[in-house]
Structure formats: structure tokens, C-alpha cells
Write a protein that holds these residues in place. Structure first.
Motif: not given
Length: 147
Positions: A90-93, A95-115
Motif C-alpha cells: 500500500l505504501i511502498p515509499e 518501508p520503515q512504517q511496515a517494519s514498525d507495524m510488524r514490530l508493534q504487532t509482535l509486541e501485542l503477541g508478546l504481551a499475550e505470550f510473554p514466556g
């Protein structure tokens, strides 16, 4: 089902899990949602013309699934990947926004499964790949603390 003492209980009919509170029926078909995600992810890999649409449908289905129940760590990893790929399309110009979103989504997963070691390792690898020095120290400290 509500027991005689009005307690919430769960019951299952084959692959459908239902929760009843009074007259509210919040049921969903876990297997159908996961199958839909898999089908859209597969189609996104196979097709070039409709890749964006299939990724969007997969991401929407991930959101639906996560609103109904906890997702497994592997589903969180797939959700983060697909969300980032969709943003890259959607926003090829930006790429940092996509990387940030990926990290933020994983942080949600880590909140659910911290171990979860696998989820932590995947998160650490992405932090290293994106050269987020300010996050790296915190990510390592949290990983060590969760062991």
C-alpha cells in the motif's frame, strides 16, 4: 451455558466453541477462520494481480480471530508478517512504517505470550534487522527476564 448459579460456562459442538451469557451468543468457528487465513495467505503468494486483496482479507481475518480468542504465537508471527507485507504494497515509499507495524504487532503477541521463546527470538531478530538500537537493549532485557 449459565449454570443454576448464573455462572458462565463453555461448551463445544465439534469445531464450534460457544460462550453464552444470558441471551448473548458470541460464537465463532476457529477452524474456519484459520482455514480462511491460510487460504488467503496461499493465494497472496500465488497471485500477483490480487495479492493486495488476499493479504487484506487475511489481515482482517486475523483481526477477527484475535478479537474472539487468544492467538497462538505462530499466528501472531504470521499476522505481523502479513500486516507488514500489506503496508509495503500500500505504501511502498515508506518501508520503515511496515517494519514498525510488524514490530508493534509482535509486541501485542508478546504481551499475550510473554514466556514464548520462539516469539521473543523472532522479535529480537526483527529488532536487529531494523537497526533499532534503542529497542534492542529493552528487548534483550525483557527476553532475559522472561526466561
Amino acid at each position: 451455558l449459565l449454570t443454576p448459579r448464573n455462572e458462565l460456562t463453555a461448551f463445544s459442538f465439534s469445531s464450534r466453541r460457544c460462550w453464552h451469557v444470558g441471551s448473548i451468543d458470541m460464537s465463532y468457528d476457529y477452524n474456519a477462520l484459520v482455514a480462511s487465513i491460510a487460504a488467503h495467505r496461499r493465494k497472496a503468494l500465488e497471485e500477483n494481480d490480487d495479492k493486495e486483496s488476499h493479504l487484506q482479507q487475511a489481515v482482517d481475518t486475523f483481526a477477527t480471530l484475535s478479537s474472539h480468542c487468544p492467538m497462538t504465537p505462530l499466528l501472531w508471527m504470521q499476522y505481523a508478517h502479513d500486516t507488514a507485507k500489506l503496508l509495503e504494497l500500500l505504501i511502498p515509499e515508506e518501508p520503515q512504517q511496515a517494519s514498525d507495524m510488524r514490530l508493534q504487532t509482535l509486541e501485542l503477541g508478546l504481551a499475550e505470550f510473554p514466556g514464548c521463546a520462539l516469539l521473543r527470538l523472532h522479535y529480537l531478530e526483527l529488532v536487529i534487522e531494523t537497526n533499532k538500537a534503542e529497542q534492542l537493549d529493552t528487548a534483550f532485557r525483557q527476553a532475559i527476564k522472561s526466561v
